[in-house]
Structure formats: structure tokens, C-alpha cells
Write a protein that holds these residues in place. Structure first.
Motif, PDB file in Angstrom:
ATOM      1  N   VAL A 159       9.041   2.322   0.488  1.00 20.19           N
ATOM      2  CA  VAL A 159      10.459   1.973   0.586  1.00 20.19           C
ATOM      3  C   VAL A 159      11.329   3.191   0.346  1.00 20.19           C
ATOM      4  N   ASP A 160      10.979   3.960  -0.683  1.00 20.35           N
ATOM      5  CA  ASP A 160      11.819   5.099  -1.057  1.00 20.35           C
ATOM      6  C   ASP A 160      11.752   6.229  -0.042  1.00 20.35           C
ATOM      7  N   VAL A 161      10.541   6.542   0.420  1.00 19.17           N
ATOM      8  CA  VAL A 161      10.363   7.715   1.275  1.00 19.17           C
ATOM      9  C   VAL A 161      10.718   7.444   2.730  1.00 19.17           C
ATOM     10  N   PHE A 162      10.432   6.253   3.210  1.00 14.19           N
ATOM     11  CA  PHE A 162      10.581   6.004   4.642  1.00 14.19           C
ATOM     12  C   PHE A 162      11.809   5.167   5.014  1.00 14.19           C
ATOM     13  N   ILE A 163      12.059   4.106   4.281  1.00 10.12           N
ATOM     14  CA  ILE A 163      13.167   3.216   4.651  1.00 10.12           C
ATOM     15  C   ILE A 163      14.513   3.925   4.527  1.00 10.12           C
ATOM     16  N   GLY A 164      14.709   4.654   3.416  1.00  7.65           N
ATOM     17  CA  GLY A 164      15.986   5.353   3.227  1.00  7.65           C
ATOM     18  C   GLY A 164      16.292   6.339   4.334  1.00  7.65           C
ATOM     19  N   ALA A 204      10.438  14.053  -3.054  1.00 11.87           N
ATOM     20  CA  ALA A 204      10.353  14.711  -4.360  1.00 11.87           C
ATOM     21  C   ALA A 204      10.470  13.682  -5.489  1.00 11.87           C
ATOM     22  N   ILE A 205      11.423  12.750  -5.354  1.00 12.55           N
ATOM     23  CA  ILE A 205      11.603  11.705  -6.367  1.00 12.55           C
ATOM     24  C   ILE A 205      10.375  10.806  -6.419  1.00 12.55           C
ATOM     25  N   ALA A 206       9.847  10.431  -5.257  1.00  9.69           N
ATOM     26  CA  ALA A 206       8.678   9.566  -5.192  1.00  9.69           C
ATOM     27  C   ALA A 206       7.461  10.228  -5.838  1.00  9.69           C
ATOM     28  N   CYS A 207       7.308  11.537  -5.633  1.00  7.76           N
ATOM     29  CA  CYS A 207       6.189  12.266  -6.240  1.00  7.76           C
ATOM     30  C   CYS A 207       6.295  12.266  -7.759  1.00  7.76           C
ATOM     31  N   ALA A 208       7.515  12.472  -8.277  1.00  6.86           N
ATOM     32  CA  ALA A 208       7.718  12.478  -9.723  1.00  6.86           C
ATOM     33  C   ALA A 208       7.396  11.111 -10.324  1.00  6.86           C
ATOM     34  N   VAL A 209       7.867  10.044  -9.677  1.00  8.22           N
ATOM     35  CA  VAL A 209       7.599   8.684 -10.156  1.00  8.22           C
ATOM     36  C   VAL A 209       6.106   8.376 -10.084  1.00  8.22           C
TER      37      VAL A 209
END
Length: 246
Positions: free
Chosen positions: A50-55, A16-21
Motif C-alpha cells: 500500500v505504501d510503496v505502490f498505491i501512493g 525509504a519509509i517502508a524499508c525503515a518500518v
């Protein structure tokens, strides 16, 4: 909560955060063709990856129900994600195009780091604040004072041409006739690279126009240089294409 449910929640929040960014960068900072010509897709893919997969992957590794240090571990992962996302977003922010400037016989895309603060303060009020909602289309008018002309020559030799001096900006509309006069026929562009003709044909299909209705000019500021398609009759820029103009 079991491990997979925790990973699922983490993945959903990250997505969700990645989509907004992504939406902000794609449609606000780099609207239209600027996103593709600037190579923004590759950097954005890295940021989102990095944001969607690594975390969530790290959550999958460290999560264990009842683990004493679980809150600390997840907090560290979240902080690392936020730091990576903030760094990537900041990189996209400082590299964003703020002006697309017509100069003599070409366009030049200008980023914030290319404009000195002291030159920004000398500009007309409407050009003293850098746009953050996508590049503003303007033109640059060379100074008539011999001393300023000499400074521009020296500055150009150092790599900072007139497009990086907002005190010389004028409304684009005042130079549209010159844009039309300096633009070149698309027939000259077709033979420059093997990709030129297919891109031109695709552009004409999308515009539902004839080749004789459009012309082009070089556009500097991206690596490599590209071209801007303009309307032949009045010089209005339409879009940019990834074709080497030289």
C-alpha cells in the motif's frame, strides 16, 4: 517538474519509509523465527504494498503540472498513505509477541492484548512493563493457594491460561531442567506431517548437530500451533519450526 519525476520522488520516499518500518518490525518487534511463525510476512507485504505502490500510483494519476489543486491532491494522498501505514504498524505492534512462556510441558507466546492491566500490576517489577524489543523468555509457576488454583481452572476454561498472568512468571533458567525433562524426541515428530522431516533435517544442517542432541516441545499462541526445538542436555530453546505438534 514533470509527472514521471514526481512519481519517482514519491516512490523513493515511500520506499525509504517502508524499508525503515520493515526493519523495525522484522528485527525489533518480531525477531528471529517469531516473524515467520506469526504470519507477519503477509501483513507486512500488505503494508509495504500500500505504501510503496498505491501512493505513487495515485500521484501518477492526479499529477499535472500547473494544476491548481495539485498541492491539495498530493497532501490527501500523503495523508492516506500515512494513515494506512500507521494502522498497519499499530496492528503489528499490538499483535507482537511480548513473552514466550514455558508452562508445564509446552511453550506459549503471549501478545499484549492477552494480558490484563490488573494482572500486570500484580507481577514482579521486572515483568510489569511489556517488552517492545521482542519476546522475553520466561516460565510460569502455578500458584499453591487452592483459591488461586481454582481461579486458574476457571480462567483456563474461558481461554486465558496461566501464561497470560504475569504475576506467576519466574526466570526461565529456574525451569530449564523441567524443559529438558518434558521435551520429546525428534523421532516422534517426523511422522506427524509430511513437512516435518524436511524441516527437521534442514534445522540439523543449520545447527551442524545430531538428531539425538535436540528435542522439541509444542508452542501455542500462533495459528496453528508450532513447535520449539530445544537442546536435550539443558532445555535451552533454539528456534521454532512450522510443524503441528499434535
Amino acid at each position: 517538474m514533470n509527472r514521471w519525476k514526481a512519481v519517482g520522488i514519491h516512490l523513493a520516499i515511500s520506499f525509504a519509509i517502508a524499508c525503515a518500518v520493515t526493519l523495525f518490525i522484522r528485527f525489533v518487534l518480531y525477531p528471529g523465527f517469531y516473524f515467520y511463525l506469526s504470519g507477519g510476512f503477509k501483513l507486512l507485504l500488505l503494508i509495504v504494498g500500500v505504501d510503496v505502490f498505491i501512493g505513487p500510483l495515485l500521484t501518477l494519476i492526479v499529477y499535472k503540472k500547473g494544476k491548481k489543486s495539485l498541492v491539495f491532491d498530493l497532501s490527501v494522498i500523503a495523508l492516506l498513505q500515512i494513515a494506512a501505514l500507521a494502522y498497519g504498524a499499530h496492528t503489528m505492534w499490538v499483535a507482537r509477541p511480548v513473552y514466550n512462556v514455558f508452562v508445564m510441558d509446552r511453550f506459549a507466546v503471549v501478545t499484549p492484548v492477552a494480558i490484563e492491566k490488573e494482572n500486570l500490576e500484580k507481577a514482579k517489577p521486572e515483568y510489569q512493563k511489556l517488552p517492545w524489543y521482542g519476546p522475553k523468555l520466561v516460565a510460569a509457576e502455578r500458584p499453591t493457594d487452592p483459591g488461586e488454583q481454582y481461579k486458574m481452572v476457571l480462567s483456563g476454561m474461558a481461554g486465558a491460561d496461566i501464561e497470560t498472568y504475569p504475576q506467576y512468571y519466574v526466570p526461565f533458567e529456574s525451569k530449564k531442567d523441567r524443559v529438558a525433562a518434558k521435551s520429546k524426541p525428534l523421532s516422534e515428530l517426523r511422522g506427524k506431517t509430511s513437512e516435518a522431516s524436511p524441516l527437521i533435517d534442514d534445522f540439523l544442517r543449520r545447527q551442524k548437530g545430531k538428531e539425538e542432541d535436540y528435542r522439541y516441545l509444542p508452542m501455542k499462541g500462533f495459528s496453528p500451533d508450532f513447535i520449539v526445538m530445544v537442546v536435550k542436555s539443558d532445555g535451552t530453546p533454539i528456534t521454532g519450526l512450522a510443524i503441528d505438534p499434535w
